[in-house]
Design a protein around this motif. Sequence first.
Motif, PDB file in Angstrom:
ATOM      1  N   ILE A  63     -48.862  83.182 -31.269  1.00 60.65           N
ATOM      2  CA  ILE A  63     -48.160  83.685 -32.379  1.00 60.65           C
ATOM      3  C   ILE A  63     -47.167  82.432 -32.829  1.00 60.65           C
ATOM      4  N   LEU A  64     -47.056  81.709 -31.802  1.00 63.93           N
ATOM      5  CA  LEU A  64     -46.102  80.538 -32.716  1.00 63.93           C
ATOM      6  C   LEU A  64     -47.237  79.015 -32.975  1.00 63.93           C
ATOM      7  N   TYR A  65     -48.373  79.417 -32.483  1.00 65.56           N
ATOM      8  CA  TYR A  65     -49.589  78.480 -33.055  1.00 65.56           C
ATOM      9  C   TYR A  65     -50.520  79.089 -33.616  1.00 65.56           C
ATOM     10  N   TRP A  66     -49.929  79.745 -34.427  1.00 60.76           N
ATOM     11  CA  TRP A  66     -51.211  80.687 -34.773  1.00 60.76           C
ATOM     12  C   TRP A  66     -51.830  79.765 -36.341  1.00 60.76           C
ATOM     13  N   ARG A  67     -51.589  79.376 -37.021  1.00 58.21           N
ATOM     14  CA  ARG A  67     -51.924  78.211 -37.765  1.00 58.21           C
ATOM     15  C   ARG A  67     -52.775  77.160 -37.303  1.00 58.21           C
ATOM     16  N   TRP A  89     -55.925  79.157 -36.290  1.00 59.28           N
ATOM     17  CA  TRP A  89     -56.968  79.855 -37.681  1.00 59.28           C
ATOM     18  C   TRP A  89     -57.694  78.396 -38.236  1.00 59.28           C
ATOM     19  N   ASP A  90     -56.841  77.408 -37.965  1.00 59.36           N
ATOM     20  CA  ASP A  90     -57.477  76.246 -38.463  1.00 59.36           C
ATOM     21  C   ASP A  90     -58.581  75.698 -36.844  1.00 59.36           C
ATOM     22  N   VAL A  91     -58.894  75.897 -35.806  1.00 62.12           N
ATOM     23  CA  VAL A  91     -59.557  75.759 -35.637  1.00 62.12           C
ATOM     24  C   VAL A  91     -60.397  76.916 -34.890  1.00 62.12           C
ATOM     25  N   LEU A  92     -60.308  78.274 -35.870  1.00 62.08           N
ATOM     26  CA  LEU A  92     -61.653  79.278 -36.011  1.00 62.08           C
ATOM     27  C   LEU A  92     -62.294  78.694 -36.958  1.00 62.08           C
ATOM     28  N   THR A  93     -61.597  78.692 -38.422  1.00 57.73           N
ATOM     29  CA  THR A  93     -62.102  78.274 -39.320  1.00 57.73           C
ATOM     30  C   THR A  93     -63.305  77.354 -39.131  1.00 57.73           C
ATOM     31  N   SER A 108     -66.237  71.580 -38.406  1.00 54.48           N
ATOM     32  CA  SER A 108     -65.530  70.077 -38.059  1.00 54.48           C
ATOM     33  C   SER A 108     -65.077  69.512 -37.319  1.00 54.48           C
ATOM     34  N   PRO A 109     -65.299  68.146 -37.187  1.00 49.17           N
ATOM     35  CA  PRO A 109     -65.637  67.454 -36.333  1.00 49.17           C
ATOM     36  C   PRO A 109     -64.381  67.522 -34.877  1.00 49.17           C
ATOM     37  N   SER A 110     -63.122  67.287 -36.109  1.00 50.59           N
ATOM     38  CA  SER A 110     -61.879  67.680 -34.986  1.00 50.59           C
ATOM     39  C   SER A 110     -61.518  69.746 -34.003  1.00 50.59           C
ATOM     40  N   ALA A 111     -62.656  70.539 -34.737  1.00 53.13           N
ATOM     41  CA  ALA A 111     -62.189  71.740 -34.428  1.00 53.13           C
ATOM     42  C   ALA A 111     -63.263  72.208 -33.043  1.00 53.13           C
ATOM     43  N   TRP A 112     -64.261  71.074 -33.578  1.00 54.75           N
ATOM     44  CA  TRP A 112     -65.096  71.060 -32.254  1.00 54.75           C
ATOM     45  C   TRP A 112     -64.993  70.280 -30.765  1.00 54.75           C
ATOM     46  N   ALA A 113     -64.153  69.171 -31.036  1.00 56.41           N
ATOM     47  CA  ALA A 113     -63.088  68.531 -30.074  1.00 56.41           C
ATOM     48  C   ALA A 113     -62.359  69.301 -29.910  1.00 56.41           C
ATOM     49  N   PHE A 114     -61.367  69.843 -30.685  1.00 57.74           N
ATOM     50  CA  PHE A 114     -60.207  70.729 -29.261  1.00 57.74           C
ATOM     51  C   PHE A 114     -60.683  72.063 -28.657  1.00 57.74           C
ATOM     52  N   THR A 115     -61.826  72.355 -29.431  1.00 55.70           N
ATOM     53  CA  THR A 115     -62.419  73.889 -28.943  1.00 55.70           C
ATOM     54  C   THR A 115     -63.354  72.986 -27.230  1.00 55.70           C
ATOM     55  N   ARG A 116     -63.897  71.992 -27.291  1.00 51.85           N
ATOM     56  CA  ARG A 116     -64.616  71.042 -26.431  1.00 51.85           C
ATOM     57  C   ARG A 116     -63.177  70.652 -25.297  1.00 51.85           C
ATOM     58  N   ASN A 117     -61.971  70.581 -25.892  1.00 54.72           N
ATOM     59  CA  ASN A 117     -61.154  69.572 -24.371  1.00 54.72           C
ATOM     60  C   ASN A 117     -60.454  71.212 -24.396  1.00 54.72           C
ATOM     61  N   LEU A 118     -60.186  72.454 -24.912  1.00 52.41           N
ATOM     62  CA  LEU A 118     -60.132  73.360 -24.179  1.00 52.41           C
ATOM     63  C   LEU A 118     -60.923  73.780 -23.330  1.00 52.41           C
ATOM     64  N   LEU A 119     -61.749  73.886 -22.913  1.00 50.68           N
ATOM     65  CA  LEU A 119     -62.950  74.495 -22.608  1.00 50.68           C
ATOM     66  C   LEU A 119     -63.298  73.416 -21.243  1.00 50.68           C
ATOM     67  N   VAL A 120     -63.571  72.559 -21.693  1.00 46.26           N
ATOM     68  CA  VAL A 120     -64.044  71.878 -19.862  1.00 46.26           C
ATOM     69  C   VAL A 120     -62.442  71.373 -19.233  1.00 46.26           C
ATOM     70  N   ALA A 121     -61.777  72.072 -19.493  1.00 44.86           N
ATOM     71  CA  ALA A 121     -60.156  72.062 -18.858  1.00 44.86           C
ATOM     72  C   ALA A 121     -60.043  72.900 -18.148  1.00 44.86           C
ATOM     73  N   TYR A 164     -48.600  57.629 -28.340  1.00 45.15           N
ATOM     74  CA  TYR A 164     -49.373  58.726 -28.942  1.00 45.15           C
ATOM     75  C   TYR A 164     -50.968  58.580 -29.455  1.00 45.15           C
ATOM     76  N   SER A 165     -51.710  60.154 -28.607  1.00 43.96           N
ATOM     77  CA  SER A 165     -52.977  60.294 -28.693  1.00 43.96           C
ATOM     78  C   SER A 165     -53.270  60.786 -29.944  1.00 43.96           C
ATOM     79  N   GLY A 166     -52.885  61.195 -30.291  1.00 47.15           N
ATOM     80  CA  GLY A 166     -52.623  61.689 -32.398  1.00 47.15           C
ATOM     81  C   GLY A 166     -53.350  63.769 -31.584  1.00 47.15           C
ATOM     82  N   GLY A 167     -53.224  64.075 -30.599  1.00 50.28           N
ATOM     83  CA  GLY A 167     -53.154  65.563 -31.019  1.00 50.28           C
ATOM     84  C   GLY A 167     -54.067  65.761 -30.046  1.00 50.28           C
ATOM     85  N   VAL A 168     -54.356  67.321 -29.458  1.00 50.81           N
ATOM     86  CA  VAL A 168     -55.061  67.544 -28.421  1.00 50.81           C
ATOM     87  C   VAL A 168     -56.586  67.794 -29.181  1.00 50.81           C
ATOM     88  N   ALA A 169     -56.940  66.985 -30.361  1.00 52.60           N
ATOM     89  CA  ALA A 169     -58.339  67.572 -30.619  1.00 52.60           C
ATOM     90  C   ALA A 169     -59.269  65.884 -30.683  1.00 52.60           C
TER      91      ALA A 169
END
Length: 266
Positions: free
Chosen positions: A59-63, A66-70, A76-89, A136-141
């Motif tokens: 709920i807190l991070y729904w946006r 949603w942005d990653v899903l779309t 989107s390279p950032s969406a794929w990088a975000f998903t990859r990082n979560l999956l490998v972790a 600062y590392s630029g976010g999860v992606a």
Amino acid sequence: MPVLLLVIILGIVEGVTEYLPVSSTGHLILATELMGYDADRWALFNIAIQPGAILAIVILYWRTFWDVLTGLFQRSPSAWAFTRNLLVAFVPAVVLGLALGDQIEGLLGNATVVAVALILGGFAILAVERFAKPEYSGGVAAMSLKQSVLVGIVQCLAMIPGVSRSGATILGAMSLGVDRRTAAEFSFFLAVPTLAGATVLQLYKHGAGIGGDMIGYILLGALISFIVAIIVVKAFLAIITRYGFGPFAWYRIIAGGAALIWLTAR
């Protein structure tokens, strides 16, 4: 103490501690022991109410989700990088959890292990705060594949009750140069598949033993943890931005020390 009051207290404890680096599982075990209940009998309840805390992050991070899903559909390279990082972790926890599930369950009722882990974890936080040099590392992606894999491996330490899943992932990320806020948010996002997986596995293995009353207690505990977690996550980010993780380290040391004294003297 009435069971309903215990359920309410455990729901609050789960919501307060799930995303703080203080170990929600450890606090739930200690709270159950402190109130005179058998921690082993309530271990499944403590895991089954985690979906409430998971929903709070969604709920807190729904946006963001949603942005990653779309973004995945839009390549989107950032969406794929975000998903990859979560999956490998997430993968190391799956492998180790399946391989050592019985041994891990055997520790879930051991309050002494929790107390010792709280103390050691507190000193670990102080050490990372003192020596790590996160930028600062630029976010999860923007985190690298290597950073994500190593954070996932470190997260496995949290299978020892009292270590803290959020604490392990946050400190692991900071040790690898990730800034505090990104490390905390990566821990939040990683909690969604990790906690969901742990809950599904435990319910699959032991869910047949849940009676009608316990289902109601689980739903109430999950609802309470959801409400409390939403409030706590917002406050947590404000605290670490201003004060760092030092306050949580000292809390762990004091709480773990007090618990160890109480467990030894009772």
